[in-house]
Design an enzyme around this catalytic site. Sequence first.
Site, PDB file in Angstrom:
ATOM      1  N   CYS A 189      22.940  85.542  44.087  1.00  0.00           N
ATOM      2  CA  CYS A 189      21.547  85.055  44.173  1.00  0.00           C
ATOM      3  C   CYS A 189      20.540  86.198  44.249  1.00  0.00           C
ATOM      4  CB  CYS A 189      21.313  84.247  45.448  1.00  0.00           C
ATOM      5  SG  CYS A 189      22.557  83.095  45.914  1.00  0.00           S
TER       6      CYS A 189
ATOM      7  N   HIS B  14      19.644  79.912  50.466  1.00  0.00           N
ATOM      8  CA  HIS B  14      20.191  79.169  49.322  1.00  0.00           C
ATOM      9  C   HIS B  14      21.264  78.232  49.863  1.00  0.00           C
ATOM     10  CE1 HIS B  14      21.755  77.883  45.605  1.00  0.00           C
ATOM     11  NE2 HIS B  14      22.822  78.664  45.598  1.00  0.00           N
TER      12      HIS B  14
ATOM     13  N   HIS C 264      23.864  74.700  49.213  1.00  0.00           N
ATOM     14  CA  HIS C 264      24.515  73.761  48.298  1.00  0.00           C
ATOM     15  C   HIS C 264      24.568  72.382  48.957  1.00  0.00           C
ATOM     16  CE1 HIS C 264      26.867  77.011  45.817  1.00  0.00           C
ATOM     17  NE2 HIS C 264      25.569  77.121  45.718  1.00  0.00           N
TER      18      HIS C 264
ATOM     19  N   GLU D 292       6.879  61.191  57.568  1.00  0.00           N
ATOM     20  CA  GLU D 292       6.333  62.024  58.647  1.00  0.00           C
ATOM     21  C   GLU D 292       6.850  63.463  58.553  1.00  0.00           C
ATOM     22  OE1 GLU D 292       4.067  61.455  60.810  1.00  0.00           O
ATOM     23  OE2 GLU D 292       4.372  62.951  62.388  1.00  0.00           O
TER      24      GLU D 292
ATOM     25  N   HIS E 259      23.576  71.678  41.601  1.00  0.00           N
ATOM     26  CA  HIS E 259      23.927  72.962  42.223  1.00  0.00           C
ATOM     27  C   HIS E 259      23.441  73.080  43.670  1.00  0.00           C
ATOM     28  CE1 HIS E 259      23.883  77.645  41.668  1.00  0.00           C
ATOM     29  NE2 HIS E 259      24.001  77.314  42.933  1.00  0.00           N
TER      30      HIS E 259
HETATM   31 ZN    ZN Z   1      24.628  78.641  44.517  1.00  0.00          ZN
END
Ligand code: ZN
Length: 216
Positions: free
Chosen positions: A83, A102, A104, A126, A176
């Site tokens: 990433c 990140h 999943h 809310e 993903h």
């Molecule tokens: Zn990923």
Amino acid sequence: MNNLAYLPQRELVCDLCKKFYAKGWASGTGGGVSIRVDDSNYLIAPSGVQKEEIESKDLFVIELIDCGYKIIEKPENLKISACTDIFVNIYKKRKEVGAIIHSHSINSVLLTKIVNGDHVTISKYEMLKGLEGCNYFGSHTIPILNNVENECDLADSVAEVVEKYPLSHAVLVRDHGVYIWGRNWERAKVHAECYDYLFEAFIKEKQLMNIISLKN
Ligand code: ZN
């Protein structure tokens, strides 16, 4: 290991990885965490390792430079996160961002399976108030990108949608997961928790509406 630079921040990243693993956001070595440690340096968790087992010495230190980034500290036998190019582009497009997650998370993945198109808009919850700049009476739009085989190939598209949707603190990637950020780690974590709640609520609301319309 006490002579490691940024030790308290390293311990924080390890702690966040454990917390996110416990939530199911980083199982199977997936997911990632990065935080800013000073004006130009950032910590990034390594790739392909069990996130709940990461130790302080396993983290990379990178510095942002004009043409991308350079690695300042590289742990032995570990690869930098897939990433990284995405994180770098988010940091460059949003100068105020201090942490990126990140995930999943299953809610982020399922939402992208039921929404066609390149964005989703959520309103009337809310929990929208937990997202910086949002309120209950407004609506909030999050971009959705299609997945690619190699995660680093998403970096340019992420940079584009971060610019196109200036009020979003997240980018969804179909089938993903999601990238979520905030001006510091606390805000990034709050955003991640609120988004996950909102994604789950959105999916369940759609399910209920379908059941109701089938009955009528
Ligand atoms: Zn990923």
